[in-house]
Design a protein around this motif. Structure first.
Motif, short mmCIF file in Angstrom:
data_model
loop_
_atom_site.label_atom_id
_atom_site.label_comp_id
_atom_site.label_asym_id
_atom_site.label_seq_id
_atom_site.Cartn_x
_atom_site.Cartn_y
_atom_site.Cartn_z
N ARG A 45 0.82 -1.22 0.00
CA ARG A 45 0.00 0.00 0.00
C ARG A 45 0.85 1.27 0.00
O ARG A 45 0.37 2.35 -0.35
N THR A 46 2.11 1.15 0.42
CA THR A 46 3.01 2.31 0.48
C THR A 46 4.37 1.95 -0.15
O THR A 46 5.38 1.96 0.55
N HIS A 106 -5.49 7.02 7.37
CA HIS A 106 -4.81 8.21 6.84
C HIS A 106 -3.84 7.82 5.73
O HIS A 106 -3.49 6.65 5.58
N LYS A 107 -3.40 8.81 4.99
CA LYS A 107 -2.37 8.58 3.98
C LYS A 107 -1.01 8.90 4.60
O LYS A 107 -0.71 10.05 4.92
N THR A 109 2.86 9.86 5.18
CA THR A 109 3.83 10.68 4.46
C THR A 109 5.19 10.52 5.13
O THR A 109 5.28 10.15 6.31
#
Length: 264
Positions: A45-46, A106-107, A109
């Motif tokens: 996912r990241t 959340h996304k 960072t």
């Protein structure tokens, strides 16, 4: 699979009086595999953030080995491996933050993950100092082992074997001790505003209560580190982020909360 809440049994850890011990849950033997599967999901996912941290984890041991080559002290390779394992939990704070952000919906960072150390700054930096002290202690022990090596001996497997064996035994004992101390301390400090003693004692107790699954987890971490070194540190690009994400999920499974978490 939900884990059974387990009241912390009375033992020397809970009765030490140093700090309170947060109750833990009873883990299953197969949980480490589940943590890895959840870690793989987080990595997929990241991919960009995972690659960034993976490269960082690959550069660090490469630099350690470069110093080993420069000094010519090949017998400090084993201490260098253990030092990397000591620093791993401290450096993995950013990875814990990424998994935490994903659970919140959340996304994640990169900048947010870098700020992870600020949530409980005093105690988290205290944890970093604790790791450094343990690392220095191990290096002193390793230096003593190195001093016992006859300077006139040739560097053959036969002459190196006794010292490699001794170093491996001492390193294994030390690594198991560090597993108790570091398994859950960092994520506890990140999620909860508790003091360092509470976090460390909670980690030690949780590992003690769940010896078998946590020893399996420790073996997985050691295997990942070994594979990383065998592959010339390239393996760390993939393996260390997975270990970091999985460690967060291990914490979520192992350490109890008074109320169920509502991430979203």
């Amino acid at each position: 699979m939900s884990h059974q809440f387990k009241e912390t049994p009375e033992n020397a850890i809970t009765q030490s009086g140093i700090a309170r011990v947060i109750p833990c849950k009873e883990l299953e033997v197969g949980d480490p595999i589940k943590w890895l599967s959840l870690a793989l999901r987080d990595a997929l996912r990241t991919p960009v953030l995972t690659a960034i941290y993976g490269v960082i984890f690959a550069i660090i041991p490469w630099f350690i080995m470069y110093l080993v080559e420069m000094t010519g002290w090949h017998l400090v390779i084993l201490p260098a491996i253990v030092c990397f394992m000591l620093l791993g939990p401290f450096l993995a704070a950013g990875l814990y933050d990424i998994s935490w952000e994903l659970e919140k919906g959340h996304k994640p960072t990169f900048m947010h993950s870098l700020r992870a150390m600020r949530r409980n700054a005093v105690n988290e930096w205290g944890f970093g100092i604790l790791l450094m002290v343990m690392m220095i202690f191990w290096l002193r022990v390793a230096s003593l082992i190195h001093a016992l090596y006859p300077p006139y001996s040739e560097n053959t497997l036969e002459t190196l074997l006794p010292f490699l064996f001794l170093g491996s035994i001492v390193g294994a004992v030390f690594s198991i001790g560090m597993l108790f101390i570091t398994a859950f301390t960092q994520p506890i400090l990140m999620e909860r505003k508790v003091d360092l003693a509470t976090a460390v004692l909670t980690s030690v107790n949780a590992v003690w209560v769940n010896k078998v699954p946590m020893l399996i987890w420790g073996a997985i971490i050691f295997s990942a580190v070994a594979i990383g070194y065998i592959t010339g540190f390239v393996g760390f690009i993939v393996l260390m982020p997975l270990i970091g994400y999985a460690s967060w999920h291990a914490y979520i499974d192992a350490i109890s909360t008074k109320r169920a978490r509502k991430f979203v």
